[in-house]
Design an enzyme around this catalytic site. Structure first.
Site, PDB file in Angstrom:
ATOM      1  N   THR A   1      43.250  34.350  41.163  1.00 57.42           N
ATOM      2  CA  THR A   1      44.667  34.266  40.856  1.00 57.42           C
ATOM      3  C   THR A   1      45.460  35.421  41.439  1.00 57.42           C
ATOM      4  O   THR A   1      44.882  36.446  41.726  1.00 57.42           O
ATOM      5  CB  THR A   1      44.803  34.328  39.319  1.00 57.42           C
ATOM      6  OG1 THR A   1      44.808  33.017  38.809  1.00 57.42           O
ATOM      7  CG2 THR A   1      46.021  35.023  38.826  1.00 57.42           C
TER       8      THR A   1
ATOM      9  N   ALA B   1      37.763  37.532  33.377  1.00 60.56           N
ATOM     10  CA  ALA B   1      38.000  38.727  32.597  1.00 60.56           C
ATOM     11  C   ALA B   1      39.312  39.402  32.979  1.00 60.56           C
ATOM     12  O   ALA B   1      39.646  40.441  32.453  1.00 60.56           O
ATOM     13  CB  ALA B   1      36.846  39.695  32.787  1.00 60.56           C
TER      14      ALA B   1
END
Lengths: 243, 236, 265
Positions: B69, B117
């Site tokens: 991302t 994470a």
């Protein structure tokens, strides 16, 4: 046949988590060669403009947790208008650079003509590629900046330790790639003058100072023009303000 | 032999039909307010989860959860700009190019998400706090700040953003900088791409500024402004 | 199997089987067993939402490694009908991946949607059902269902609605989606043929002035043909896809099931 996961210690870079080193460099069979640790923390930058190529290399010489020297020169001049900057495994870097430098000079003496920057880049690539398939490969990342003596066209060649070669308008090695390439994507134009080139370099080094967790002790800047290679006074003392 | 049999056998019909608990659960149409998470019946559920879903530590894991991302948010005098890409990847597979990574929590609060994470950001306005921006991640870090980029393309976005960021940016310039920073990340980070999702949080709530395809924006930026000079059609 | 049922026979299952780990003895006579309750049963699914309909399709082959378990195992189901046949259902679900997980997921969702109807006296909307399915999947965040689910129906305006999920419940409403073994073969085809990706109007300009082909909603007949083309092509190039094609089509008149054969080799 050994598989990658059977090699016992693979060190992961603490920041990028990339595999860094494999032990059996001297073993008879090896399948994977990884970059040496720390090499990604060394900064190499190159920017071309309308009549010059700028090369910047970090001044820190690091061993383990120590900075041994804060005024290291990670560049070698190959001939009148070709400069090579290097980073990678300690020892390999200077050894390889000076080997190339000696051969470049030998060529110039024998032929009374210099190899062009792109010819030089292809020669260096070939040397690195054959070394890669030897018992003990050199692990060196390189930038070759030059100005063609006949056409006066500036050029920059990016070459990594796996002997992949690419001619580019601007380039970086190590973590500098992650921060600087996007800056150069936005601000670089092929026809910039040296002053603008140095402004772009300032944008890059400021960003590295702002975001990199390690101190690379500033950069040594050299410029290649049709008149030869010279060092440029570059002020590294200013503290960079963070957002 | 009998002990062996006893060790491995159970009373006949023990598991016939659903248990009381299971039946109760089935009548409940609504999920319980606090989700009862199912755990694998082993000593180390975390190791199991890692082995089956974490493609970073186990590239052959059977269940690949989408991530990778670029998201960014920054505060300036006109409020907060929030921008994201829209690509979801599972290994090398592009699972989606149209993910909405900005979560519209209410009319004056936005969240961003990044898989795995990586961190998340919360941007919002309150009468007490004014425009506020927080970075939060899965190990519990919470940081208030002016400018954050998160995800695999964060460094590329930081590069463009830091170079021209100023608190005194005008609205239009701030929106363009947010958009351009995501474009930079989609160009250099293979795990980012798709569409640019752009929001502006103002005093009286957020305004959406489109979900725009990166491809035409890239070519427009290159051909009109002469940027991305490394992209050429020459093959020499 | 051996590891799960505590038998020592059949330890050499060879590669390709998920249950191939045999129990091993550790020091002190404590027996260690590996826990790996997943297998991939292959197959592929796909869904396309149209103007006033939604199609979900799946092949009917079920595999274990290189073995074919059966040539008719449905992957597309009606959710929340009047009875076990799914009469009067308005929502459909496809699941691909680990068949046992898919089955239980389908049953849980079906029960919930049925209970909703008994308790509220009206059928659940696809939007609500989509959110509920996400919650079910996320409830197993730490012990996931190994499935790729696609949910189909008609939205409040009567338009085709399609939702696709990752194994832990992250979901998105889309026009089309392929899942399972041949997803990487079918999805690019769908991008091009349903969303007209990388299609431009000829001679509409140069470079970035070139205009994208405008998107138009697909007709039911051409959509069915697209689905069939996608599967016949996938069968040619993927060993885990074949045998039969099952299609469920939701329209305002209900759910229609269409079965057609695929190559069985």
């Amino acid at each position: 046949m050994l598989e990658a996961r059977e090699f016992p210690p693979i060190f992961l870079c603490p920041v990028c988590k990339a595999p860094q080193l494999i032990t059996s460099k001297y073993a008879s069979t090896f399948l994977f060669i990884y970059q040496p640790p720390k090499s990604c923390q060394e900064v190499l930058l190159g920017i071309t403009g309308k009549d010059f190529t700028l090369i910047a290399a970090s001044k820190a010489a690091m061993r383990g947790a120590t900075i041994l020297k804060a005024s290291d020169d990670k560049t070698r001049q190959l001939n009148k208008h070709t400069l090579m900057a290097f980073s990678g495994e300690a020892g390999d870097t200077v050894q390889f650079a000076e080997y190339i430098q000696a051969n470049a000079q030998l060529y110039s003496m024998r032929n009374e003509a210099d190899l062009s920057p792109s010819a030089m880049a292809n020669f260096v690539r070939r040397e690195l590629a054959s070394s890669l398939r030897s018992r003990k490969p050199y692990m060196v990342n390189l930038l070759l900046g030059g100005v063609d003596p006949i056409t006066d066209k500036p050029s920059l060649h990016w070459l990594d330790y796996l002997a992949a070669l690419a001619p580019v308008p601007y380039a970086a090695h190590g973590y500098a790639q992650y921060y600087c390439l996007s800056i150069l994507d936005k601000h670089h134009q092929p026809d910039i003058d040296l002053e603008r080139g140095l402004e772009l370099l300032r944008l890059c080094t400021d960003e590295l100072k702002r975001r990199l967790p390690i101190d690379f002790k500033g950069v040594l800047v050299k410029v290649v023009t049709k008149d030869g290679i010279r060092e440029i006074d570059y002020d590294d003392s200013k503290q960079v303000q963070s957002a | 032999m009998d002990t062996l049999v006893a060790q491995y056998s159970r009373p006949l019909f023990e598991n016939e039909g659903s248990s009381q608990e299971e039946q109760l659960e089935l009548i409940q149409t609504l999920p319980p307010l606090s989700l009862k998470f199912a755990l694998p019946p082993i000593a180390q559920p975390s190791a199991f989860l890692r082995a089956t879903t974490d493609d970073h530590s186990n590239p052959d894991c059977p269940i690949k959860i989408a991530h990778g991302t670029t998201t960014l948010a920054f505060r300036f005098k006109g409020g907060i700009i929030v921008a994201t890409d829209s690509r979801a990847t599972a290994g090398n597979w592009i699972a989606s190019q149209t993910v909405k990574k900005v979560i519209e929590i209410n009319n004056c609060l936005l969240g961003t998400m990044a898989g795995g994470a990586a961190g998340t950001m919360c941007a919002g306005v309150t009468p007490q706090e004014g425009p506020a921006l927080y970075y939060i991640d899965s190990d519990g870090t919470r940081l208030a700040g002016n400018l954050f980029c998160v995800g695999s393309g964060q460094t590329f976005a930081y590069g463009v953003l830091d170079a021209e960021y100023s608190y005194d940016l005008e609205d239009e310039a701030a929106l363009e900088l947010g958009r351009r920073s995501i474009l930079a990340a989609t160009h250099r980070d293979a795990y980012s791409g798709g569409f640019i999702n752009l929001y502006h949080v103002k005093e009286d709530g957020w305004v959406k500024h489109g979900f725009s395809d990166t491809n035409p924006i890239f070519w427009k930026t290159k051909l009109d402004k002469g940027e991305f000079s490394n992209v050429t059609s020459e093959l020499d | 199997m051996a590891a799960l049922f505590g038998q020592d026979a059949l330890t050499d299952n060879g590669p390709g089987y998920a249950f191939s780990q045999a129990p091993s003895s550790a020091a002190g006579g404590i027996r260690e067993r590996s826990f790996y309750p997943y297998t991939d049963n292959g197959g592929s699914t796909l869904g396309i939402a149209g103007e006033d309909f939604t199609i979900l399709a799946g092949d009917t082959r079920s595999t274990s490694g290189y073995n074919i378990n059966t040539r008719y195992a449905p992957k597309v189901f009606k959710i929340g009908g009047d009875d076990s046949e799914g009469t009067n259902a308005t929502i459909i679900l496809s699941v691909v991946g680990f068949a046992a997980d898919g089955q239980i997921l389908k049953e849980r969702l079906d029960t919930i949607v049925k209970m909703y109807r008994y308790q509220h006296g009206k059928p659940m909307s696809v939007k609500a059902c989509a959110q509920r399915l996400s919650t079910i999947l996320y409830g197993k965040r730490f012990f996931p269902y190994y499935v790729h689910a696609i949910l189909g129906g008609l939205d409040e305006e009567g338009k085709g609605a399609l939702y696709s999920y990752d194994p832990v419940g992250s979901y998105e409403r889309e026009q089309c989606r392929a899942g399972g073994a041949a997803a990487s073969l079918i999805m690019p085809f769908l991008d091009n043929q349903v969303n007209f990706k990388n299609q431009y109007v000829p001679e509409s300009g140069e470079g970035h002035a070139l205009q994208e082909r405008p998107r138009v909603p697909l007709k039911r007949k051409e959509t069915e043909e697209l689905v069939r083309d996608a599967f016949t092509s996938a069968v040619e190039r993927h060993i885990e896809v074949g045998d039969g094609l099952q299609m469920l089509v939701v329209t305002k008149d209900g759910v229609e099931e269409i079965y057609s054969p695929l190559k069985r080799d």
